[in-house]
Design a protein around this motif. Structure first.
Motif, PDB file in Angstrom:
ATOM      1  N   ALA A  73       0.785  -1.485   0.108  1.00 38.90           N
ATOM      2  CA  ALA A  73       0.058  -0.092   0.219  1.00 38.90           C
ATOM      3  C   ALA A  73       0.785   1.127   0.078  1.00 38.90           C
ATOM      4  O   ALA A  73       0.891   2.458  -0.899  1.00 38.90           O
ATOM      5  CB  ALA A  73      -1.079   0.085   0.991  1.00 38.90           C
ATOM      6  N   ARG A  74       1.800   1.192   0.719  1.00 40.27           N
ATOM      7  CA  ARG A  74       2.961   2.246   0.668  1.00 40.27           C
ATOM      8  C   ARG A  74       3.210   2.786  -0.591  1.00 40.27           C
ATOM      9  O   ARG A  74       3.770   3.737  -1.323  1.00 40.27           O
ATOM     10  CB  ARG A  74       3.995   2.365   2.298  1.00 40.27           C
ATOM     11  CG  ARG A  74       3.529   2.342   3.389  1.00 40.27           C
ATOM     12  CD  ARG A  74       4.315   2.475   4.911  1.00 40.27           C
ATOM     13  NE  ARG A  74       5.149   1.579   5.124  1.00 40.27           N
ATOM     14  CZ  ARG A  74       5.015   0.578   5.263  1.00 40.27           C
ATOM     15  NH1 ARG A  74       4.176   0.924   5.936  1.00 40.27           N
ATOM     16  NH2 ARG A  74       5.630  -0.600   5.497  1.00 40.27           N
ATOM     17  N   SER A  75       3.987   1.412  -1.317  1.00 41.42           N
ATOM     18  CA  SER A  75       4.492   1.696  -2.471  1.00 41.42           C
ATOM     19  C   SER A  75       3.315   2.097  -3.594  1.00 41.42           C
ATOM     20  O   SER A  75       3.898   3.329  -4.683  1.00 41.42           O
ATOM     21  CB  SER A  75       4.863   0.471  -3.053  1.00 41.42           C
ATOM     22  OG  SER A  75       6.062  -0.309  -2.117  1.00 41.42           O
ATOM     23  N   LEU A  76       2.589   1.832  -3.696  1.00 42.83           N
ATOM     24  CA  LEU A  76       0.934   2.446  -4.644  1.00 42.83           C
ATOM     25  C   LEU A  76       1.042   3.575  -4.228  1.00 42.83           C
ATOM     26  O   LEU A  76       0.342   4.326  -5.342  1.00 42.83           O
ATOM     27  CB  LEU A  76       0.172   1.384  -4.322  1.00 42.83           C
ATOM     28  CG  LEU A  76       0.271  -0.062  -4.749  1.00 42.83           C
ATOM     29  CD1 LEU A  76      -1.339  -0.882  -4.614  1.00 42.83           C
ATOM     30  CD2 LEU A  76       0.379  -0.032  -6.292  1.00 42.83           C
ATOM     31  N   GLY A  77       0.919   3.912  -2.996  1.00 44.44           N
ATOM     32  CA  GLY A  77       0.385   5.233  -2.347  1.00 44.44           C
ATOM     33  C   GLY A  77       1.398   6.669  -3.390  1.00 44.44           C
ATOM     34  O   GLY A  77       1.584   7.905  -3.292  1.00 44.44           O
ATOM     35  N   ALA A  78       3.187   5.900  -2.661  1.00 39.82           N
ATOM     36  CA  ALA A  78       3.851   6.903  -2.832  1.00 39.82           C
ATOM     37  C   ALA A  78       3.829   7.125  -5.009  1.00 39.82           C
ATOM     38  O   ALA A  78       4.007   7.954  -5.113  1.00 39.82           O
ATOM     39  CB  ALA A  78       5.417   6.093  -3.305  1.00 39.82           C
ATOM     40  N   GLY A  79       4.074   5.936  -5.802  1.00 38.62           N
ATOM     41  CA  GLY A  79       3.380   6.504  -6.871  1.00 38.62           C
ATOM     42  C   GLY A  79       2.145   7.290  -7.469  1.00 38.62           C
ATOM     43  O   GLY A  79       2.351   8.219  -8.109  1.00 38.62           O
ATOM     44  N   ALA A  80       1.155   7.097  -6.604  1.00 35.99           N
ATOM     45  CA  ALA A  80       0.588   8.819  -6.836  1.00 35.99           C
ATOM     46  C   ALA A  80       0.543   9.860  -6.587  1.00 35.99           C
ATOM     47  O   ALA A  80       0.093  10.889  -7.156  1.00 35.99           O
ATOM     48  CB  ALA A  80      -0.680   7.668  -6.289  1.00 35.99           C
ATOM     49  N   ASP A  81       1.646   9.515  -5.796  1.00 36.84           N
ATOM     50  CA  ASP A  81       2.155  10.761  -5.154  1.00 36.84           C
ATOM     51  C   ASP A  81       2.914  11.194  -6.131  1.00 36.84           C
ATOM     52  O   ASP A  81       3.119  12.628  -6.117  1.00 36.84           O
ATOM     53  CB  ASP A  81       2.947  10.362  -3.754  1.00 36.84           C
ATOM     54  CG  ASP A  81       1.811  10.444  -2.443  1.00 36.84           C
ATOM     55  OD1 ASP A  81       0.901  10.529  -3.217  1.00 36.84           O
ATOM     56  OD2 ASP A  81       2.506  10.068  -1.332  1.00 36.84           O
ATOM     57  N   LEU A  82       3.665  10.511  -6.853  1.00 34.92           N
ATOM     58  CA  LEU A  82       3.907  11.282  -8.076  1.00 34.92           C
ATOM     59  C   LEU A  82       3.732  11.714  -9.037  1.00 34.92           C
ATOM     60  O   LEU A  82       3.979  12.926  -9.068  1.00 34.92           O
ATOM     61  CB  LEU A  82       5.670  10.344  -8.148  1.00 34.92           C
ATOM     62  CG  LEU A  82       7.118  10.449  -9.189  1.00 34.92           C
ATOM     63  CD1 LEU A  82       7.752   9.333  -9.561  1.00 34.92           C
ATOM     64  CD2 LEU A  82       5.879  10.176 -11.159  1.00 34.92           C
ATOM     65  N   LEU A  83       2.613  10.848  -9.147  1.00 33.65           N
ATOM     66  CA  LEU A  83       2.017  11.276 -10.146  1.00 33.65           C
ATOM     67  C   LEU A  83       0.954  12.487 -10.124  1.00 33.65           C
ATOM     68  O   LEU A  83       0.980  13.894 -10.862  1.00 33.65           O
ATOM     69  CB  LEU A  83       0.747  10.476 -10.786  1.00 33.65           C
ATOM     70  CG  LEU A  83       0.886   8.861 -11.601  1.00 33.65           C
ATOM     71  CD1 LEU A  83      -0.265   8.254 -11.273  1.00 33.65           C
ATOM     72  CD2 LEU A  83       2.386   9.531 -12.680  1.00 33.65           C
ATOM     73  N   ALA A  84       1.359  12.890  -8.206  1.00 26.95           N
ATOM     74  CA  ALA A  84       0.493  14.275  -8.373  1.00 26.95           C
ATOM     75  C   ALA A  84       1.308  14.913  -8.308  1.00 26.95           C
ATOM     76  O   ALA A  84       0.104  15.944  -7.921  1.00 26.95           O
ATOM     77  CB  ALA A  84      -0.272  14.135  -6.898  1.00 26.95           C
ATOM     78  N   SER A  85       2.608  15.348  -8.387  1.00 24.35           N
ATOM     79  CA  SER A  85       3.651  15.725  -7.993  1.00 24.35           C
ATOM     80  C   SER A  85       3.506  16.409  -9.569  1.00 24.35           C
ATOM     81  O   SER A  85       4.622  17.907  -9.783  1.00 24.35           O
ATOM     82  CB  SER A  85       4.911  16.052  -7.327  1.00 24.35           C
ATOM     83  OG  SER A  85       5.810  14.948  -8.065  1.00 24.35           O
ATOM     84  N   GLN A  86       3.389  15.988 -10.576  1.00 24.23           N
ATOM     85  CA  GLN A  86       3.300  16.279 -11.904  1.00 24.23           C
ATOM     86  C   GLN A  86       2.110  18.060 -12.319  1.00 24.23           C
ATOM     87  O   GLN A  86       0.890  18.031 -11.705  1.00 24.23           O
ATOM     88  CB  GLN A  86       3.070  15.242 -12.728  1.00 24.23           C
ATOM     89  CG  GLN A  86       3.716  14.192 -13.074  1.00 24.23           C
ATOM     90  CD  GLN A  86       5.257  14.750 -12.684  1.00 24.23           C
ATOM     91  OE1 GLN A  86       6.040  15.137 -13.974  1.00 24.23           O
ATOM     92  NE2 GLN A  86       5.986  13.947 -11.256  1.00 24.23           N
TER      93      GLN A  86
END
Length: 449
Positions: A73-86
């Motif tokens: 869950a933390r790994s998937l959340g980190a990927g979502a956070d990276l997309l959100a920073s674009q």
């Protein structure tokens, strides 16, 4: 030095496989761990413009998520956070064909986690058979929907893999600290409004760029060794040499031909540069002289670090130069800059013939404010040349560091939430990418079910 979307997807896949391998022996709370994974996956899918129709598992007992599913869950959340920073600077890579492949990969990873939960659920006896049956039915529904989004033959995510974080990794190592502070220096300039910039701020920015160019030339000279990147290194040196001479012309124009009303200005960017300069000096010198190649680049790791630092310095420098060019254009268009009176007289023959009572009562000033672009043609031409040369240098630095596919967001535009998309469980029509960057393309009725 920056985490990429490819890195995070690779970590998430590894964590999902670990969850499958450890499913039977894990004794942490299954419902809480699975719900954490589903929540992170749902948020991640939204940034890929897909809304899962399956509902959350509401019978979780509220326990804290732990174990392999919580790690995933933390790994998937980190990927979502990276997309959100674009932001708009990297929005061009969000094409439907790449998004379909990314959704397929994410569906496969989440599907592995769901199957791991099913395996563990079947391998343990439970006192609440009814709750276990509800969880099993829920997992089956999730797997069924995720399989629908797993598309064969679409494993190429293209430029999405190169999306990177806004800042490099934080580290105690001096070189890594330089890269991090360079990105923060750029961010400080991104956040500075053109309306609060004065002529002395423009001179300060030019001096900052000239300093960065000087240190980058020193590092490039140390890296200039025979090899595959020798041509790129020579191109970088040529661009930096030209940019250095151009900064002198820009500084001369700002000192002799531009003035303003004065006042207070925001010094946030200057303070950020002071932090960068102190760290940079501490890394490349011993306090008295610049270090030579044997001292600074003692091994292959140090060489790779120096290449990354030059890459980050050039990426930040070209962005700062672009902002300076736009700021000057903004100030000229609004008539907020002064020029020597003879300069305006040369380009505006009617200036001395215009009537005005104040001319008879008061002495004429030696500096006058104007929005006539021709009065600033030399300055704007030099700024354009500086930006051009730094852009060439940045491309060469990317080639040397091997980060040509890296897409680093810049600018203050970040978005408060993922796009609202229209989906159904078995029929999905991709919306235009404008939905991701527009608050007007929202449907108050919510997703289609």
């Amino acid at each position: 030095m920056r985490t990429t979307y490819e890195d995070l997807l690779r970590i998430a896949r590894r964590d999902a496989i670990a969850a499958c391998n450890l499913a039977a022996g894990d004794t942490t709370d299954l419902a809480a761990g699975w719900q954490a994974t589903l929540t992170a996956a749902r948020h991640h899918f939204r940034w890929l413009r897909l809304e899962l129709s399956v509902q959350d598992f509401t019978d979780a007992d509220g326990g804290s998520a732990a174990g392999p599913l919580a790690v995933l869950a933390r790994s998937l959340g980190a990927g979502a956070d990276l997309l959100a920073s674009q932001n708009r600077s990297t929005s061009g890579v969000f094409e439907d064909r790449w998004l379909v492949a990314a959704r397929s990969e994410l569906a496969f990873i989440t599907g592995l986690a769901a199957r791991a939960a099913v395996t563990r659920l079947a391998s343990h006896e439970t006192h609440d058979a009814e709750r276990s049956q509800r969880l099993l039915r829920h997992l089956v529904d999730v797997i069924e929907e995720l399989e629908f989004h797993c598309t064969s033959g679409t494993s190429d995510l293209g430029p999405l893999l190169g999306l990177a974080t806004t800042l490099p990794h934080a580290s105690v190592d001096n070189g890594c600290r330089v890269a991090l502070l360079a990105a923060r220096w750029q961010s400080a300039h991104d956040a500075t409004s053109p309306g609060g910039v004065l002529a002395r701020d423009l001179r300060s920015t030019t001096a900052q760029l000239r300093t960065v160019i000087g240190y980058s030339r020193h590092l490039t000279g140390l890296l200039n060794q025979p090899g595959a990147s020798a041509e790129a290194t020579r191109e970088l040196e040529r661009a930096l040499r030209t940019a250095d001479s151009t900064t002198r012309c820009v500084m001369d124009s700002l000192r002799t031909r531009v003035s303003d009303m004065g006042g207070r200005s925001d010094a946030a960017a200057e303070a950020a540069f002071i932090d960068l300069l102190q760290e940079l000096r501490g890394w490349v010198s011993d306090g008295k002289r610049l270090k030579d190649r044997r001292e600074l680049l003692a091994d292959s790791r140090a060489v790779a670090l120096a290449r990354d630092v030059v890459d980050e310095l050039m990426h930040s420098a070209v962005r700062v130069a672009e902002l300076q060019q736009k700021t000057v254009a903004w100030l000229i268009a609004r008539g907020q800059l002064f020029v020597p009176k003879p300069e305006l007289g040369k380009r505006d023959p009617e200036f001395h013939n215009r009537p005005g009572v104040w001319r008879l009562k008061y002495p004429q000033p030696s500096w006058v404010r104007t929005n006539l672009a021709a009065c600033f043609d030399q300055l704007t031409a030099d700024l354009a040349e500086l930006t051009k040369q730094l852009s060439i240098a940045a491309d060469a630095a990317c080639s040397i560091a091997g980060t040509s596919t890296l897409r680093r967001p810049y600018g203050p535009e970040h978005f408060s939430g993922p796009p609202i998309v229209h989906t159904s469980r078995w029929r999905w029509a991709p919306p235009t990418y404008d939905a991701l960057f527009s608050d007007t393309n929202r449907d108050p009725a919510g997703p289609e079910r």
